[in-house]
Design an enzyme around this catalytic site. Structure first.
Site, mmCIF file in Angstrom:
data_model
loop_
_atom_site.group_PDB
_atom_site.id
_atom_site.type_symbol
_atom_site.label_atom_id
_atom_site.label_comp_id
_atom_site.label_asym_id
_atom_site.label_seq_id
_atom_site.Cartn_x
_atom_site.Cartn_y
_atom_site.Cartn_z
ATOM 1 N N GLY A 345 0.789 -1.222 0.000
ATOM 2 C CA GLY A 345 0.000 0.000 0.000
ATOM 3 C C GLY A 345 0.820 1.270 0.000
ATOM 4 O O GLY A 345 1.801 1.406 0.724
ATOM 5 N N THR A 346 0.391 2.216 -0.805
ATOM 6 C CA THR A 346 1.050 3.506 -0.963
ATOM 7 C C THR A 346 0.017 4.491 -1.486
ATOM 8 O O THR A 346 -0.965 4.093 -2.099
ATOM 9 C CB THR A 346 2.222 3.387 -1.964
ATOM 10 O OG1 THR A 346 3.238 2.556 -1.415
ATOM 11 C CG2 THR A 346 2.830 4.732 -2.302
ATOM 12 N N ALA A 347 0.239 5.792 -1.265
ATOM 13 C CA ALA A 347 -0.642 6.819 -1.826
ATOM 14 C C ALA A 347 0.209 7.859 -2.542
ATOM 15 O O ALA A 347 1.162 8.387 -1.968
ATOM 16 C CB ALA A 347 -1.471 7.479 -0.731
ATOM 17 N N SER A 364 3.762 6.411 2.191
ATOM 18 C CA SER A 364 3.413 5.000 2.293
ATOM 19 C C SER A 364 3.580 4.440 3.688
ATOM 20 O O SER A 364 4.494 4.807 4.420
ATOM 21 C CB SER A 364 4.313 4.205 1.333
ATOM 22 O OG SER A 364 4.071 2.818 1.434
ATOM 23 N N MET A 427 1.089 4.343 -6.903
ATOM 24 C CA MET A 427 1.393 3.282 -5.947
ATOM 25 C C MET A 427 1.605 1.994 -6.728
ATOM 26 O O MET A 427 1.401 1.945 -7.926
ATOM 27 C CB MET A 427 0.269 3.143 -4.917
ATOM 28 C CG MET A 427 -1.098 2.828 -5.500
ATOM 29 S SD MET A 427 -1.416 1.075 -5.816
ATOM 30 C CE MET A 427 -1.971 0.542 -4.226
#
Length: 553
Positions: A345-347, A364, A427
């Site tokens: 997960g990352t933004a 992240s 991401m």
């Protein structure tokens, strides 16, 4: 799908509420850095499965005249020795848990970026995030991410008490309240980001982490610093592509472009809403991705301990030529074994203001909800970026106290004629550099608009499991069928995913329009007295695989 156009500013992110928070800051007189801070803080609430106050950040900032980079990634704790990690974990770190937690770097980077560039005060910047923490509607990605988290962390955990308090799935539109996080954001608004590293918040963080066996001491928080550095650059068919240097995988993204630049690209008409109608080009991209992922395993780590000259060697034309020469145009050989972990997960977010300022920011917690350690009192969920470390003593990314791990995060900014053209990123773990290259190719080789470039179906050389080789060839079902068949004919073991699979990354982009290019509907010409080289408009797009929506003014 079409871009949304604006004249005075633009914000893109994976959640529409966070983008609107950033746009409100632009309307209030804030600049691109201010808007990025408000957007990131809001994402820490509504997209806590991807990013948050316990994570890391990498920045590219264009202030109208100069591009700078800010490394907001954290380090291993002072007690994180190789010997103690091996004693606790054997020969490999787990994917989650106390040994995967590194010092959170994002909030410190907020303070550093604001100190150099910010205009508005912290209470104003964090007000939208505080309001969201007091109640926001559960969306489809939040609900799905929480249910995936349940299988990882269990119903009887601090994580569940923070994010699944009712003991059941969230209902669409149900109000989510995160009171501990709201209180923490109020403290930061009053005292500044330094409060997360010194003072009562830092004391509480050290106590909580220590009680769970995390090898981080209070001094590790107090002494943590971000690093201002020089962005890295390469040229791809006349456009200048920039990213963040090591320990970011921006190096791999640019190296991948360098390899692709050695081959002739398809004609622009081959690029459309179904990807690129050329199996040979996709094959080259997949094999170049596997080759550059192997480069990551060989070289990429904390820049303070990388071998002298290795960055320059990785980005050199000579190395690109060597890697390109090793690609079989007609057949996919067995994948090169890799020791790096699969991503998570990352933004990614981007902002642009009316004065010409632009931010490309990626933040992240790493894998969904990070390590699984969530302090119910503060609402902070801690990242598991330490899972990227190796416990093999000879590995370039071997664990050591105060060392930064290899990071998949890769913010991007394209330049044309010496000024920013498109700010972009995504991401997606180790497929981030691959998405980076596909978006750039769609823009440069295909001449697509930003909305088409980020929405187009994707391919990826992916890992089937943690620490596995990138053996999978994954492609979305919207791709041209003849491309899929062409890949299989070349020996690729193709796996198809749904048309807009969130696992194929969330890419977002803002194009900066100038006088000669601003005839698009909805974009007005620049007013008299505008800053030199400032854009006259913006075209913004968010990925339909996310809950984002472009916010423009």
């Amino acid at each position: 799908m079409h871009p949304r156009y604006g004249r005075r500013g633009a914000v893109v992110s994976p959640h529409h509420l966070a983008s609107e928070a950033g746009l409100g800051i632009l309307r209030a007189g804030g600049n691109a850095v201010d808007a990025a801070l408000a957007t990131n803080a809001s994402l820490a609430v509504v997209a806590a499965h991807s990013c948050g106050l316990g994570g890391d950040a990498f920045w590219l900032i264009w202030d109208g005249t100069e591009l700078t980079a800010l490394n907001g990634s954290g380090r291993a704790g002072s007690a994180a020795t190789l010997e103690s990690a091996q004693a606790a974990n054997g020969d490999r770190l787990p994917m989650r848990g106390p040994w995967t937690v590194t010092v959170p770097g994002a909030v410190r980077s907020w303070g550093d970026a604001h100190a150099r560039y910010g205009r508005l005060a912290w209470p104003e910047l964090l007000a939208p995030a505080i309001e969201l923490a007091e109640g926001f509607p559960a969306g489809w990605q939040w609900i799905a991410s929480v249910e995936r988290g349940l299988s990882a962390f269990g119903a009887d955990s601090d994580w569940a008490r923070a994010f699944r308090p009712h003991g059941r799935p969230w209902h669409p539109g149900e109000v989510v309240v995160v009171p501990g996080l709201a209180a923490t954001l109020r403290t930061i608004a009053a005292d500044g980001p330094g409060a997360a590293y010194e003072g009562a918040l830092a004391v509480r963080a050290a106590e909580y982490l220590g009680s769970h066996g995390v090898p981080i001491h209070p001094s590790d928080l107090a002494e943590h610093m971000s690093t201002w550095t020089t962005p890295i650059r390469t040229t791809y068919r006349g456009a200048e592509a920039t990213s963040h240097g090591p320990n970011s995988c921006g190096t791999i993204a640019l190296q991948l472009l360098n390899v692709l630049d050695r081959f002739e690209a398809p004609a622009p008409e081959a690029f459309d809403a179904h990807g690129v109608a050329d199996a040979a080009w996709v094959h080259l991209g997949l094999e170049a991705a596997r080759a550059t992922l192997a480069e990551r395993e060989r070289w990429l780590t904390d820049p303070e301990v990388m071998a002298p000259g290795s960055l320059e060697a990785m980005l050199s034309p000579a190395r690109a030529a060597e890697l390109a020469a090793g690609i079989d145009r007609r057949h996919a050989p067995p994948p090169v074994p890799l020791d790096g972990p699969a991503g998570g997960g990352t933004a990614y977010l981007a902002t642009a203001d009316r004065w010409g300022g632009v931010v490309s920011l990626i933040e992240s917690n790493y894998m969904g909800f990070g390590s699984g350690l969530v302090d119910p009192e503060t609402g902070i969920g801690y990242q598991n970026r330490g899972a990227s470390f190796s416990l093999a003593p000879t590995h370039v990314n071997v664990l050591a106290p105060h060392k930064r791990p290899m990071h998949t995060l890769s913010p991007g900014m394209l330049f044309r004629d010496g000024r920013p053209w498109v700010v972009h990123g995504s991401m997606g773990g180790e497929i981030q550099p691959q998405i980076f290259a596909q978006v750039v190719s769609a823009l440069v080789d295909g001449g697509l608009d930003v909305a088409s470039a980020v929405a187009a179906p994707r391919w990826a050389a992916d890992m089937p499991d943690h620490h596995a080789p990138a053996s999978l060839t994954v492609i979305e079902t919207r791709y041209h069928p003849e491309v899929v068949e062409g890949l299989r004919a070349r020996g690729h073991d193709v796996t198809q995913r749904s048309g807009f699979d969130p696992g194929m990354g969330h890419a977002h982009a803002i194009e900066l329009l100038h006088e000669a290019e601003s005839a698009a509907e909805g974009v007005e010409s620049a007013s008299e007295g505008a800053e030199p080289r400032a854009p006259t408009g913006f075209a913004a797009a968010t990925d339909p695989r996310s809950e984002g929506a472009p916010a423009v003014w």
